[in-house]
Design an enzyme around this catalytic site. Structure first.
Site, PDB file in Angstrom:
ATOM      1  N   SER A 149      51.689  51.882  -9.838  1.00  0.00           N
ATOM      2  CA  SER A 149      50.739  51.811 -10.681  1.00  0.00           C
ATOM      3  C   SER A 149      49.546  52.712 -10.437  1.00  0.00           C
ATOM      4  O   SER A 149      49.777  53.718 -10.268  1.00  0.00           O
ATOM      5  CB  SER A 149      50.041  50.133 -10.807  1.00  0.00           C
ATOM      6  OG  SER A 149      49.048  50.144 -11.765  1.00  0.00           O
ATOM      7  N   ASP A 301      46.365  54.901 -16.478  1.00  0.00           N
ATOM      8  CA  ASP A 301      46.858  54.912 -14.985  1.00  0.00           C
ATOM      9  C   ASP A 301      48.227  55.617 -15.065  1.00  0.00           C
ATOM     10  O   ASP A 301      48.891  55.840 -16.009  1.00  0.00           O
ATOM     11  CB  ASP A 301      46.747  53.603 -14.406  1.00  0.00           C
ATOM     12  CG  ASP A 301      47.837  52.391 -14.822  1.00  0.00           C
ATOM     13  OD1 ASP A 301      48.269  52.783 -16.067  1.00  0.00           O
ATOM     14  OD2 ASP A 301      47.978  51.638 -14.205  1.00  0.00           O
ATOM     15  N   ASP A 303      51.323  54.552 -14.542  1.00  0.00           N
ATOM     16  CA  ASP A 303      52.407  54.018 -15.231  1.00  0.00           C
ATOM     17  C   ASP A 303      52.166  53.822 -16.688  1.00  0.00           C
ATOM     18  O   ASP A 303      52.975  53.179 -17.319  1.00  0.00           O
ATOM     19  CB  ASP A 303      53.070  53.123 -14.694  1.00  0.00           C
ATOM     20  CG  ASP A 303      52.324  51.746 -14.319  1.00  0.00           C
ATOM     21  OD1 ASP A 303      50.861  51.816 -14.382  1.00  0.00           O
ATOM     22  OD2 ASP A 303      52.692  50.711 -14.543  1.00  0.00           O
ATOM     23  N   ASP A 305      49.890  51.541 -17.951  1.00  0.00           N
ATOM     24  CA  ASP A 305      49.745  50.101 -18.461  1.00  0.00           C
ATOM     25  C   ASP A 305      48.281  49.870 -18.622  1.00  0.00           C
ATOM     26  O   ASP A 305      48.000  48.820 -19.239  1.00  0.00           O
ATOM     27  CB  ASP A 305      50.610  49.091 -17.711  1.00  0.00           C
ATOM     28  CG  ASP A 305      50.279  49.136 -16.313  1.00  0.00           C
ATOM     29  OD1 ASP A 305      49.469  49.997 -15.807  1.00  0.00           O
ATOM     30  OD2 ASP A 305      50.789  48.291 -15.492  1.00  0.00           O
TER      31      ASP A 305
END
Length: 575
Positions: A149, A301, A303, A305
């Site tokens: 993340s 961010d 990734d 999400d």
């Protein structure tokens, strides 16, 4: 430095033939040159937290490496064979821009295939929400994404998704962890069956983009889209693979991408932290917004999400919204659109979490829609969809900059959420309003709620002990008064009890056990203490509120609430 016997035992296991020569060399080097790092690498096993397993990359039980992830995957393979006997088992794997993500993803694919499991592996990095979508689209039983993340560059991680498209929750999580813990490292099957690994790319991308647009578009006129100026930054992450295409296909042509941050890069060279929760992360995007006179800034961010959003206030100045504000805006917009379409009949719900703004419950109530509240983490919102099939899921969010639109993706999804917030902005601008003015009006209608997060970092073994002691103190010596206000209720999610301090009555909490404490005061303030499940931090979530009758009262009310938050922080010594 003397190494504790239990740590030395763990180290010696990594010097056996179960581990390759390179790994053994690295362990020996730590023993001679970095004993403190050695201790941190071996003093515990890396654990699954609220967002899967995250950790620093390197050798050792407390690190992300081919063996810890291999062991996870072997245990998961064993469990899949147990619960899906005599079936073709299929998994899908995605990964982000972090160092070694592609290599680790291939190792995970190898272990699954070595266990006779069909693997769909993305050929390049992809957003986490696309993994959730692909899992259902390909009718897989399980999915994995390699990501840490928004953690620093030295981290990586491993998230497990189940056949509904959501992250693992009880009872699967405990059963999978049990299957992993039964294993020794020498039981990992690394020898791939290459015929069971299939690479996937544009076909899934196109289906994902189409689904995102279907879920997050709400009849915004093209003329309104043409008037909206958008700045977007992927912060060197995976969203560059999806969000520009989604916005363009949906009809948003005026999208200015921050060029210096468009290239995926695991070093995240232009930011201190690739976290849109941190104001500094959007510095370059805000500068581009001034050059282009943009109405809205969106940053995601690594990734993809979470999303950070900035909009212009009434003075034309760009300001950053927090996660609670964006979730309130998007939830309100969805509820309004569902009502306009005649789709609200009492059989819908929105989702939130115990650490997010209570304002979301007021908002849902005003539409006669239920707001279901779960523990921290989007896996619990995804679980709500599975647990209540008789209800339609409208959308859900949490304070940490995550939002989910509909149920095509069962995790926080910055792709659909980016399109949705642009729909909010375009429609507001077209009627002579703005995102900021829409938020102000929501405060008048539902109460002015203001939240603040204090996050204290405590690294290493000593830091973990300090965090544990802070929670013990808060439990064993609960505060009776905060900022001159009596504490009227203490909820302890570890013991699943709520204590009314006025009557001493104890009631049960119907949530899974979690290391969380929430204090409620008589003036409606709420203070939540929670150790992070994925970082060496303890977090304190503060929520205060005041009733206002019109927009002109906001400035005075905000100053009052800011002072209240500052007093709470000072009194609780959260520095």
């Amino acid at each position: 430095m003397n190494i504790e016997p239990t740590i030395l035992d763990a180290v010696n296991k990594w010097l056996t033939p179960a581990f390759d020569a390179k790994t053994q060399e690295e362990v020996n080097e730590l023993m001679t040159t970095a004993p403190k790092e050695l201790e941190d690498s071996f003093y515990k096993d890396l654990e699954f937290g609220t967002g899967g397993m995250r950790g620093v990359m390197g050798v050792g039980d407390n690190r992300i490496n081919k063996y810890t992830l291999g062991k996870n995957t072997q245990g998961l393979s064993n469990y899949l064979h147990e619960v899906f006997p005599n079936q073709e088992i299929k998994v899908v794997i995605a990964y982000d821009c972090r160092h070694n993500s592609d290599t680790l993803a291939k190792i995970v694919a190898d272990v699954f295939s070595a266990n006779g499991i069909k693997v769909y592996l993305f050929s390049e990095l992809r957003p986490t929400p696309e993994l959730s979508f692909a899992l259902k689209h390909l009718k897989c039983q399980c999915g994995i994404v390699l990501t840490a993340s928004h953690n620093p560059p030295e981290y990586n991680g491993y998230k497990v998704y189940w056949q509904d498209g959501g992250q693992i929750v009880p009872p699967e999580d405990a059963a999978i962890i049990n299957a992993i813990e039964k294993l020794n490292y020498d039981q990992i099957k690394f020898a791939a069956q290459d015929n069971l690994i299939e690479y996937i790319n544009t076909e899934i991308d196109n289906a994902f983009i189409k689904s995102s647009i279907e879920n997050a578009s709400f009849n915004t006129p093209q003329s309104a889209k043409d008037e909206l100026e958008i700045v977007f930054t992927s912060l060197h992450g995976t969203s560059i693979k999806s969000i520009p295409a989604v916005l363009e296909t949906a009809g948003y042509k005026n999208v200015h991408i921050v060029p210096e941050q468009a290239e995926p890069n695991g070093d995240f060279p232009t930011v201190k932290s690739p976290n849109p929760e941190e104001p500094e992360a959007l510095t370059m995007a805000l500068a581009l917004a001034e050059k282009t006179n943009a109405d809205i800034v969106v940053g995601t961010d690594p990734d993809c999400d979470r999303l950070g959003v900035a909009v212009r206030n009434n003075d034309g100045k760009m300001i950053l919204l927090n996660g609670n504000q964006t979730m309130v805006l998007m939830t309100s917009f969805l509820l309004k659109e569902w009502k306009k379409a005649g789709k609200l009949n009492g059989k819908q719900f929105v989702g939130s979490t115990i650490v997010s703004t209570p304002m979301i419950m007021e908002l849902a109530s005003s539409y006669g829609v239920e707001c279901k509240v779960g523990l921290t983490g989007f896996k619990w919102i995804a679980k709500m969809i599975k647990d209540f099939p008789e209800l339609e899921f409208i959308g859900g969010g949490e304070e940490s900059f995550g939002f989910m639109v509909g149920d095509a993706v069962r995790d926080k999804d910055a792709v659909a959420a980016t399109l949705l917030i642009c729909e909010v902005a375009a429609q507001a601008k077209a009627k002579g309003s703005s995102v900021y003015q829409e938020l102000q009006q929501l405060y008048v209608e539902n109460g002015f709620y203001k939240e603040y997060l204090v996050s204290l970092t405590k690294k290493g073994m000593e830091g973990l002990q300090e965090i544990n002691q802070m929670m013990v103190d808060l439990r064993e010596n609960p505060m009776k008064e905060i900022n001159g206000q009596r504490v009227i209720m203490v909820e302890d999610y570890q013991s699943s009890t709520a204590l009314n301090l006025l009557t001493q009555e104890v009631s049960d909490l119907t949530f899974p056990k979690s290391n969380v404490l929430i204090y409620y005061t008589e003036d409606g303030s709420k203070i939540c203490a929670r150790p992070s499940g994925t970082e060496p931090k303890i977090k304190f979530y503060i929520s205060v509120n005041a009733a206002i009758e019109n927009v002109s009262e906001i400035t005075e009310a905000e100053a009052f609430l800011d002072q209240k938050i500052a007093s709470i922080i000072s009194e609780m010594q959260l520095k």
